[in-house]
Structures are given as structure tokens and as C-alpha cells.
Design a protein around this motif. Structure first.
Motif, PDB file in Angstrom:
ATOM      1  N   PRO A  10       0.830  -1.209   0.000  1.00 30.44           N
ATOM      2  CA  PRO A  10       0.000   0.000   0.000  1.00 30.44           C
ATOM      3  C   PRO A  10       0.865   1.260   0.000  1.00 30.44           C
ATOM      4  O   PRO A  10       1.984   1.254   0.510  1.00 30.44           O
ATOM      5  CB  PRO A  10      -0.793  -0.099   1.299  1.00 30.44           C
ATOM      6  CG  PRO A  10      -0.693  -1.507   1.736  1.00 30.44           C
ATOM      7  CD  PRO A  10       0.580  -2.043   1.168  1.00 30.44           C
ATOM      8  N   HIS A  11       0.326   2.321  -0.563  1.00 30.87           N
ATOM      9  CA  HIS A  11       1.018   3.618  -0.563  1.00 30.87           C
ATOM     10  C   HIS A  11       1.117   4.101   0.873  1.00 30.87           C
ATOM     11  O   HIS A  11       0.159   4.016   1.637  1.00 30.87           O
ATOM     12  CB  HIS A  11       0.241   4.619  -1.420  1.00 30.87           C
ATOM     13  CG  HIS A  11       0.857   5.976  -1.435  1.00 30.87           C
ATOM     14  ND1 HIS A  11       2.098   6.204  -1.968  1.00 30.87           N
ATOM     15  CD2 HIS A  11       0.414   7.166  -0.969  1.00 30.87           C
ATOM     16  CE1 HIS A  11       2.394   7.490  -1.828  1.00 30.87           C
ATOM     17  NE2 HIS A  11       1.382   8.090  -1.227  1.00 30.87           N
ATOM     18  N   ARG A  12       2.287   4.610   1.256  1.00 27.24           N
ATOM     19  CA  ARG A  12       2.500   5.152   2.605  1.00 27.24           C
ATOM     20  C   ARG A  12       2.669   6.659   2.480  1.00 27.24           C
ATOM     21  O   ARG A  12       3.770   7.144   2.238  1.00 27.24           O
ATOM     22  CB  ARG A  12       3.712   4.500   3.245  1.00 27.24           C
ATOM     23  CG  ARG A  12       3.504   2.985   3.408  1.00 27.24           C
ATOM     24  CD  ARG A  12       4.697   2.336   4.005  1.00 27.24           C
ATOM     25  NE  ARG A  12       4.714   2.640   5.422  1.00 27.24           N
ATOM     26  CZ  ARG A  12       5.552   2.108   6.276  1.00 27.24           C
ATOM     27  NH1 ARG A  12       6.459   1.259   5.861  1.00 27.24           N
ATOM     28  NH2 ARG A  12       5.501   2.421   7.550  1.00 27.24           N
ATOM     29  N   PRO A  13       1.590   7.416   2.633  1.00 29.96           N
ATOM     30  CA  PRO A  13       1.666   8.866   2.439  1.00 29.96           C
ATOM     31  C   PRO A  13       2.410   9.572   3.562  1.00 29.96           C
ATOM     32  O   PRO A  13       2.537   9.049   4.671  1.00 29.96           O
ATOM     33  CB  PRO A  13       0.198   9.292   2.420  1.00 29.96           C
ATOM     34  CG  PRO A  13      -0.501   8.255   3.225  1.00 29.96           C
ATOM     35  CD  PRO A  13       0.243   6.973   2.992  1.00 29.96           C
ATOM     36  N   HIS A  14       2.905  10.774   3.242  1.00 34.02           N
ATOM     37  CA  HIS A  14       3.504  11.622   4.274  1.00 34.02           C
ATOM     38  C   HIS A  14       2.449  12.634   4.736  1.00 34.02           C
ATOM     39  O   HIS A  14       1.486  12.899   4.013  1.00 34.02           O
ATOM     40  CB  HIS A  14       4.777  12.309   3.770  1.00 34.02           C
ATOM     41  CG  HIS A  14       4.563  13.172   2.571  1.00 34.02           C
ATOM     42  ND1 HIS A  14       4.637  12.695   1.285  1.00 34.02           N
ATOM     43  CD2 HIS A  14       4.257  14.492   2.466  1.00 34.02           C
ATOM     44  CE1 HIS A  14       4.382  13.675   0.434  1.00 34.02           C
ATOM     45  NE2 HIS A  14       4.148  14.771   1.121  1.00 34.02           N
ATOM     46  N   LEU A  15       2.612  13.170   5.928  1.00 33.36           N
ATOM     47  CA  LEU A  15       1.651  14.133   6.466  1.00 33.36           C
ATOM     48  C   LEU A  15       1.431  15.281   5.493  1.00 33.36           C
ATOM     49  O   LEU A  15       2.385  15.838   4.960  1.00 33.36           O
ATOM     50  CB  LEU A  15       2.124  14.685   7.808  1.00 33.36           C
ATOM     51  CG  LEU A  15       2.075  13.715   8.980  1.00 33.36           C
ATOM     52  CD1 LEU A  15       2.658  14.374  10.224  1.00 33.36           C
ATOM     53  CD2 LEU A  15       0.660  13.245   9.244  1.00 33.36           C
ATOM     54  N   GLY A  16       0.195  15.616   5.250  1.00 31.08           N
ATOM     55  CA  GLY A  16      -0.152  16.712   4.358  1.00 31.08           C
ATOM     56  C   GLY A  16      -0.232  16.336   2.891  1.00 31.08           C
ATOM     57  O   GLY A  16      -0.601  17.159   2.060  1.00 31.08           O
ATOM     58  N   GLU A  17       0.071  15.083   2.560  1.00 31.14           N
ATOM     59  CA  GLU A  17       0.049  14.652   1.155  1.00 31.14           C
ATOM     60  C   GLU A  17      -1.386  14.478   0.668  1.00 31.14           C
ATOM     61  O   GLU A  17      -2.249  13.964   1.381  1.00 31.14           O
ATOM     62  CB  GLU A  17       0.798  13.328   1.005  1.00 31.14           C
ATOM     63  CG  GLU A  17       0.825  12.811  -0.421  1.00 31.14           C
ATOM     64  CD  GLU A  17       1.592  11.513  -0.557  1.00 31.14           C
ATOM     65  OE1 GLU A  17       1.508  10.909  -1.638  1.00 31.14           O
ATOM     66  OE2 GLU A  17       2.278  11.099   0.392  1.00 31.14           O
ATOM     67  N   LEU A  18      -1.627  14.894  -0.559  1.00 32.77           N
ATOM     68  CA  LEU A  18      -2.923  14.697  -1.186  1.00 32.77           C
ATOM     69  C   LEU A  18      -2.968  13.282  -1.761  1.00 32.77           C
ATOM     70  O   LEU A  18      -2.087  12.885  -2.523  1.00 32.77           O
ATOM     71  CB  LEU A  18      -3.134  15.729  -2.300  1.00 32.77           C
ATOM     72  CG  LEU A  18      -4.495  15.729  -2.972  1.00 32.77           C
ATOM     73  CD1 LEU A  18      -5.587  16.105  -1.964  1.00 32.77           C
ATOM     74  CD2 LEU A  18      -4.497  16.708  -4.139  1.00 32.77           C
ATOM     75  N   GLY A  28      -8.227  13.369  -0.593  1.00 35.48           N
ATOM     76  CA  GLY A  28      -8.126  13.879   0.763  1.00 35.48           C
ATOM     77  C   GLY A  28      -6.682  14.135   1.141  1.00 35.48           C
ATOM     78  O   GLY A  28      -5.763  13.578   0.548  1.00 35.48           O
ATOM     79  N   VAL A  29      -6.495  14.982   2.126  1.00 36.12           N
ATOM     80  CA  VAL A  29      -5.174  15.292   2.663  1.00 36.12           C
ATOM     81  C   VAL A  29      -4.922  14.332   3.825  1.00 36.12           C
ATOM     82  O   VAL A  29      -5.751  14.221   4.733  1.00 36.12           O
ATOM     83  CB  VAL A  29      -5.095  16.756   3.133  1.00 36.12           C
ATOM     84  CG1 VAL A  29      -3.735  17.050   3.740  1.00 36.12           C
ATOM     85  CG2 VAL A  29      -5.390  17.701   1.976  1.00 36.12           C
ATOM     86  N   TYR A  30      -3.788  13.645   3.778  1.00 35.31           N
ATOM     87  CA  TYR A  30      -3.445  12.685   4.815  1.00 35.31           C
ATOM     88  C   TYR A  30      -3.092  13.422   6.097  1.00 35.31           C
ATOM     89  O   TYR A  30      -2.206  14.267   6.127  1.00 35.31           O
ATOM     90  CB  TYR A  30      -2.272  11.820   4.351  1.00 35.31           C
ATOM     91  CG  TYR A  30      -1.722  10.916   5.411  1.00 35.31           C
ATOM     92  CD1 TYR A  30      -2.488   9.877   5.920  1.00 35.31           C
ATOM     93  CD2 TYR A  30      -0.446  11.099   5.910  1.00 35.31           C
ATOM     94  CE1 TYR A  30      -1.986   9.042   6.907  1.00 35.31           C
ATOM     95  CE2 TYR A  30       0.068  10.277   6.887  1.00 35.31           C
ATOM     96  CZ  TYR A  30      -0.705   9.242   7.381  1.00 35.31           C
ATOM     97  OH  TYR A  30      -0.201   8.428   8.354  1.00 35.31           O
ATOM     98  N   MET A  31      -3.812  13.078   7.198  1.00 33.56           N
ATOM     99  CA  MET A  31      -3.635  13.747   8.479  1.00 33.56           C
ATOM    100  C   MET A  31      -2.912  12.883   9.506  1.00 33.56           C
ATOM    101  O   MET A  31      -2.387  13.398  10.479  1.00 33.56           O
ATOM    102  CB  MET A  31      -4.997  14.159   9.043  1.00 33.56           C
ATOM    103  CG  MET A  31      -5.821  15.030   8.111  1.00 33.56           C
ATOM    104  SD  MET A  31      -5.003  16.538   7.608  1.00 33.56           S
ATOM    105  CE  MET A  31      -5.010  17.444   9.134  1.00 33.56           C
TER     106      MET A  31
END
Length: 71
Positions: A10-18, A28-31
Motif C-alpha cells: 500500500p502507498h505510505r503517504p507523508h503528512l499533508g500529502e494529497l 483527501g489530505v493525509y492527516m
């Protein structure tokens, strides 16, 4: 040894990433993450929702300009 066609992690987003939640069809923005659930918020602000990591993918062109245009 078996291979699975969806073996990509799975994609592991960074804080604030769309990101895009393909389950809901929303961006959504990842919180943050809690209990294995990813917390997302609409780009212009609003109520958070949760998503499972396997339902998330990065949005092409994410960065400060993408957030400014989305909001």
C-alpha cells in the motif's frame, strides 16, 4: 511460491500529502494514522474520514501547488 497480481505494498503517504481514496472516490489530505486506519480530510477543510491503506493511492502532481489549487 505463489504470486499475487496485487502484491504491491500500500502507498505510505507523508503528512499533508494529497491522496485518492478509491473506495469513496474522494481526494483527501493525509492527516495521520491510528489503529491501522488513515485519517483524511477534504483539501479545502472539513470533516475527516478514515480509509484503509490498500484503498489509498498518491495523487499525481501532489505538492504545494496541488494543495493551493485544490483549496
Amino acid at each position: 511460491m505463489s504470486t499475487h497480481p496485487h502484491a504491491n505494498p500500500p502507498h505510505r503517504p507523508h503528512l499533508g500529502e494529497l491522496v485518492h481514496d478509491h473506495r469513496t472516490g474522494r481526494d483527501g489530505v493525509y492527516m495521520g494514522t491510528q489503529g491501522g486506519q488513515l485519517y483524511l480530510r477534504p483539501p479545502g477543510g472539513g470533516i475527516e474520514w478514515t480509509a484503509r491503506p490498500e484503498h489509498i493511492r498518491a495523487v499525481a502532481g501532489d505538492g504545494p501547488q496541488a494543495h493551493a489549487q485544490a483549496g
